[in-house]
Scaffold this active site. Structure first.
Site, PDB file in Angstrom:
ATOM      1  N   ASP A   7      -0.516  -1.841   3.736  1.00 30.14           N
ATOM      2  CA  ASP A   7       0.526  -1.585   2.748  1.00 30.14           C
ATOM      3  C   ASP A   7       0.713  -0.071   2.631  1.00 30.14           C
ATOM      4  OD1 ASP A   7       1.517  -3.810   0.276  1.00 30.14           O
ATOM      5  OD2 ASP A   7       2.115  -1.712   0.121  1.00 30.14           O
ATOM      6  N   LYS A  61      16.023 -11.341   7.135  1.00 34.22           N
ATOM      7  CA  LYS A  61      15.224 -12.567   7.031  1.00 34.22           C
ATOM      8  C   LYS A  61      15.707 -13.621   8.025  1.00 34.22           C
ATOM      9  CE  LYS A  61      12.461 -11.194   3.738  1.00 34.22           C
ATOM     10  NZ  LYS A  61      11.031 -10.997   3.984  1.00 34.22           N
ATOM     11  N   TYR A  87      19.516  -7.914   3.440  1.00 35.08           N
ATOM     12  CA  TYR A  87      18.286  -8.701   3.269  1.00 35.08           C
ATOM     13  C   TYR A  87      18.373 -10.006   4.066  1.00 35.08           C
ATOM     14  CZ  TYR A  87      14.425 -10.937   0.683  1.00 35.08           C
ATOM     15  OH  TYR A  87      13.251 -11.566   0.327  1.00 35.08           O
ATOM     16  N   PHE A  97      10.112 -16.470  -6.330  1.00 39.92           N
ATOM     17  CA  PHE A  97       8.726 -16.453  -6.811  1.00 39.92           C
ATOM     18  C   PHE A  97       8.516 -15.351  -7.826  1.00 39.92           C
ATOM     19  CE2 PHE A  97       5.873 -19.349  -4.464  1.00 39.92           C
ATOM     20  CZ  PHE A  97       6.851 -20.032  -3.767  1.00 39.92           C
ATOM     21  N   SER A 137      12.848 -15.925   3.788  1.00 43.10           N
ATOM     22  CA  SER A 137      13.375 -16.159   2.430  1.00 43.10           C
ATOM     23  C   SER A 137      14.457 -17.224   2.563  1.00 43.10           C
ATOM     24  CB  SER A 137      14.003 -14.867   1.888  1.00 43.10           C
ATOM     25  OG  SER A 137      14.827 -15.163   0.775  1.00 43.10           O
ATOM     26  N   SER A 174       0.033  -6.751  -3.142  1.00 41.67           N
ATOM     27  CA  SER A 174       0.936  -7.116  -4.246  1.00 41.67           C
ATOM     28  C   SER A 174       1.515  -8.509  -4.020  1.00 41.67           C
ATOM     29  CB  SER A 174       2.077  -6.082  -4.300  1.00 41.67           C
ATOM     30  OG  SER A 174       3.037  -6.419  -5.274  1.00 41.67           O
ATOM     31  N   ASP A 232       2.434   1.812   7.355  1.00 38.66           N
ATOM     32  CA  ASP A 232       3.864   1.520   7.283  1.00 38.66           C
ATOM     33  C   ASP A 232       4.163   0.566   8.441  1.00 38.66           C
ATOM     34  OD1 ASP A 232       6.616   1.443   7.542  1.00 38.66           O
ATOM     35  OD2 ASP A 232       6.887   3.571   7.096  1.00 38.66           O
ATOM     36  N   VAL A 233       4.636  -0.635   8.112  1.00 34.61           N
ATOM     37  CA  VAL A 233       4.803  -1.653   9.160  1.00 34.61           C
ATOM     38  C   VAL A 233       5.841  -1.265  10.212  1.00 34.61           C
ATOM     39  CG1 VAL A 233       4.011  -3.602   7.755  1.00 34.61           C
ATOM     40  CG2 VAL A 233       6.457  -2.993   7.765  1.00 34.61           C
ATOM     41  N   CYS A 272       3.772 -10.157   4.973  1.00 32.81           N
ATOM     42  CA  CYS A 272       4.391 -10.291   3.644  1.00 32.81           C
ATOM     43  C   CYS A 272       5.085  -9.005   3.201  1.00 32.81           C
ATOM     44  CB  CYS A 272       3.358 -10.672   2.592  1.00 32.81           C
ATOM     45  SG  CYS A 272       2.771 -12.363   2.720  1.00 32.81           S
TER      46      CYS A 272
HETATM   47  N1  LIG Z   1       9.259 -12.855  -4.634  1.00 33.47           N
HETATM   48  C1  LIG Z   1      10.208 -13.638  -4.163  1.00 33.47           C
HETATM   49  O1  LIG Z   1      10.889 -14.332  -4.902  1.00 33.47           O
HETATM   50  C2  LIG Z   1      10.452 -13.721  -2.691  1.00 33.47           C
HETATM   51  C3  LIG Z   1      11.358 -14.677  -2.242  1.00 33.47           C
HETATM   52  C4  LIG Z   1      11.604 -14.788  -0.880  1.00 33.47           C
HETATM   53  C5  LIG Z   1      10.966 -13.949  -0.007  1.00 33.47           C
HETATM   54  N2  LIG Z   1      10.098 -13.023  -0.465  1.00 33.47           N
HETATM   55  C6  LIG Z   1       9.459 -12.156   0.516  1.00 33.47           C
HETATM   56  O2  LIG Z   1       8.065 -12.245   0.341  1.00 33.47           O
HETATM   57  C7  LIG Z   1       7.462 -11.009   0.775  1.00 33.47           C
HETATM   58  C8  LIG Z   1       6.538 -10.520  -0.325  1.00 33.47           C
HETATM   59  O3  LIG Z   1       7.330 -10.221  -1.455  1.00 33.47           O
HETATM   60  P1  LIG Z   1       6.721 -10.043  -2.916  1.00 33.47           P
HETATM   61  O4  LIG Z   1       7.616 -10.769  -3.831  1.00 33.47           O
HETATM   62  O5  LIG Z   1       5.267 -10.326  -2.892  1.00 33.47           O
HETATM   63  O6  LIG Z   1       7.022  -8.486  -3.134  1.00 33.47           O
HETATM   64  P2  LIG Z   1       6.098  -7.273  -3.592  1.00 33.47           P
HETATM   65  O7  LIG Z   1       7.054  -6.152  -3.822  1.00 33.47           O
HETATM   66  O8  LIG Z   1       5.173  -7.671  -4.678  1.00 33.47           O
HETATM   67  O9  LIG Z   1       5.232  -6.979  -2.290  1.00 33.47           O
HETATM   68  C9  LIG Z   1       5.772  -6.395  -1.150  1.00 33.47           C
HETATM   69  C10 LIG Z   1       4.788  -5.384  -0.631  1.00 33.47           C
HETATM   70  O10 LIG Z   1       5.315  -4.854   0.597  1.00 33.47           O
HETATM   71  C11 LIG Z   1       4.938  -3.495   0.626  1.00 33.47           C
HETATM   72  N3  LIG Z   1       5.782  -2.755   1.573  1.00 33.47           N
HETATM   73  C12 LIG Z   1       7.086  -2.399   1.420  1.00 33.47           C
HETATM   74  N4  LIG Z   1       7.498  -1.696   2.480  1.00 33.47           N
HETATM   75  C13 LIG Z   1       6.439  -1.571   3.306  1.00 33.47           C
HETATM   76  C14 LIG Z   1       6.223  -0.938   4.557  1.00 33.47           C
HETATM   77  N5  LIG Z   1       7.215  -0.258   5.181  1.00 33.47           N
HETATM   78  N6  LIG Z   1       5.017  -1.033   5.142  1.00 33.47           N
HETATM   79  C15 LIG Z   1       4.011  -1.708   4.528  1.00 33.47           C
HETATM   80  N7  LIG Z   1       4.136  -2.322   3.348  1.00 33.47           N
HETATM   81  C16 LIG Z   1       5.341  -2.256   2.737  1.00 33.47           C
HETATM   82  C17 LIG Z   1       5.096  -3.017  -0.804  1.00 33.47           C
HETATM   83  O11 LIG Z   1       4.385  -1.803  -1.041  1.00 33.47           O
HETATM   84  C18 LIG Z   1       4.558  -4.200  -1.582  1.00 33.47           C
HETATM   85  O12 LIG Z   1       3.178  -4.056  -1.863  1.00 33.47           O
HETATM   86  C19 LIG Z   1       8.612 -10.068   1.105  1.00 33.47           C
HETATM   87  O13 LIG Z   1       8.847 -10.085   2.489  1.00 33.47           O
HETATM   88  C20 LIG Z   1       9.803 -10.685   0.384  1.00 33.47           C
HETATM   89  O14 LIG Z   1      11.021 -10.371   0.994  1.00 33.47           O
HETATM   90  C21 LIG Z   1       9.829 -12.890  -1.800  1.00 33.47           C
END
Ligand SMILES: NC(=O)c1ccc[n+]([C@@H]2O[C@H](COP(=O)([O-])OP(=O)(O)OC[C@H]3O[C@@H](n4cnc5c(N)ncnc54)[C@H](O)[C@@H]3O)[C@@H](O)[C@H]2O)c1
Length: 256
Positions: free
Chosen positions: A36, A166, A162, A195, A149, A15, A60-61, A87
């Site tokens: 994932d 981070k 959060y 994002f 982040s 994702s 599960d990470v 990620c």
């Molecule tokens: N989207 C943003 O604006 C943004 C900004 C800063 C940081 N981030 C970081 O970027 C990373 C990706 O975020 P994204 O926006 O693509 O989110 P997203 O929700 O699209 O993807 C996150 C994925 O992590 C998986 N996940 C959650 N818990 C899990 C676990 N315990 N084990 C394995 N997988 C797990 C989810 O199933 C999901 O597929 C995250 O760490 C998020 O904190 C995102």
């Protein structure tokens, strides 16, 4: 490393940002293992990337034994392992003192477990495998890229958990890079701004609009391929190590 030789474990790889990294690496000839907990999205991601290039491993990470076993299995599928991209993450939003009382400790703990402890868990399991790799140019054996982040630096109200998680990711980047240097394993972190991904898609429309308006230039949400581009660049530039790079259009998050 050349992208065509990338053999990568990508957590959260089905994702948003993780999937964009997977698509970028596969497009350039790499192979990916997607870790994932979303089976439906895992199947869809593999269908899109092609079974020869990508495999989904339900992982599960936060599970130490599960991650170690799946990293070993992923190495088998990939025919090696030289990149780990963390990620996987959750928002864990909530006030310290909310309407219904103080935040449950379990909420804080879960956020830190997934975002910080999970990233460490995958990094150490992958580094354990990478240390045995044949050294490439400059003696490089592998690269670990974490996702923090901008909330690591200027978390908003409701982001205590959060931001703590981070901030921990930013904090472990340099000591891990220093320690793993003797194995030729680099450790880098990207700190994205806001994002356009499913994580943000779930936020109310007015919140998304005000987020976009607050970004100096370009005044829009970041696009997942822009994140993937940077991760790919980190993989290929051997001199990048031990640093966190903001990718944010000069965003500085306001208190709320
Ligand atoms: N989207 C943003 O604006 C943004 C900004 C800063 C940081 N981030 C970081 O970027 C990373 C990706 O975020 P994204 O926006 O693509 O989110 P997203 O929700 O699209 O993807 C996150 C994925 O992590 C998986 N996940 C959650 N818990 C899990 C676990 N315990 N084990 C394995 N997988 C797990 C989810 O199933 C999901 O597929 C995250 O760490 C998020 O904190 C995102």
């Amino acid at each position: 490393m050349q992208l065509a030789s990338a053999r990568a474990v990508i957590t959260g790889g089905v994702s948003g940002l993780g999937l964009a990294v997977a698509q970028h690496l596969v497009k350039h000839g790499g192979k990916v293992a997607l870790f994932d907990v979303n089976d439906d999205k895992g199947a869809a991601a593999v269908a899109g990337l092609g079974e020869a290039n990508a495999r989904y491993f339900r992982t599960d990470v936060t599970d130490e034994a599960g991650v170690a076993a799946n990293v070993a299995a992923a190495k088998g599928f990939l025919g090696g392992l030289n990149a780990a991209v963390n990620c996987a993450g959750i928002l864990g939003a909530g006030r310290v003192l909310g309407r219904d009382g103080a935040m449950k400790l379990s909420q804080f703990q879960t956020t830190v477990m997934v975002n910080l402890v999970g990233s460490f868990n995958v990094a150490k399991a992958c580094a354990e495998q990478m240390q045995g790799n044949e050294a490439g140019s400059d003696g490089e054996r592998g690269v670990i890229v974490n996702t923090a982040s901008v909330a690591a630096y200027e978390g908003q109200i409701g982001q205590a958990a959060y931001s703590a998680s981070k901030g921990g990711v930013v904090g472990m980047t340099l000591p891990m890079a220093r320690e793993l240097a003797r194995f030729g394993i680099r450790v880098m972190t990207v700190a994205p701004g806001v994002f356009w991904t499913p994580m943000v898609d779930g936020m109310p429309d007015d919140v998304q609009k005000s987020l976009a308006a607050s970004i100096p230039f370009p005044s829009r949400l970041g696009q997942a391929p822009e994140f993937a581009d940077l991760v790919a660049y980190i993989l290929t530039n051997t001199y990048l190590n031990g640093e966190t790079i903001r990718l944010d259009g000069a965003t500085r998050l306001a208190p709320k």
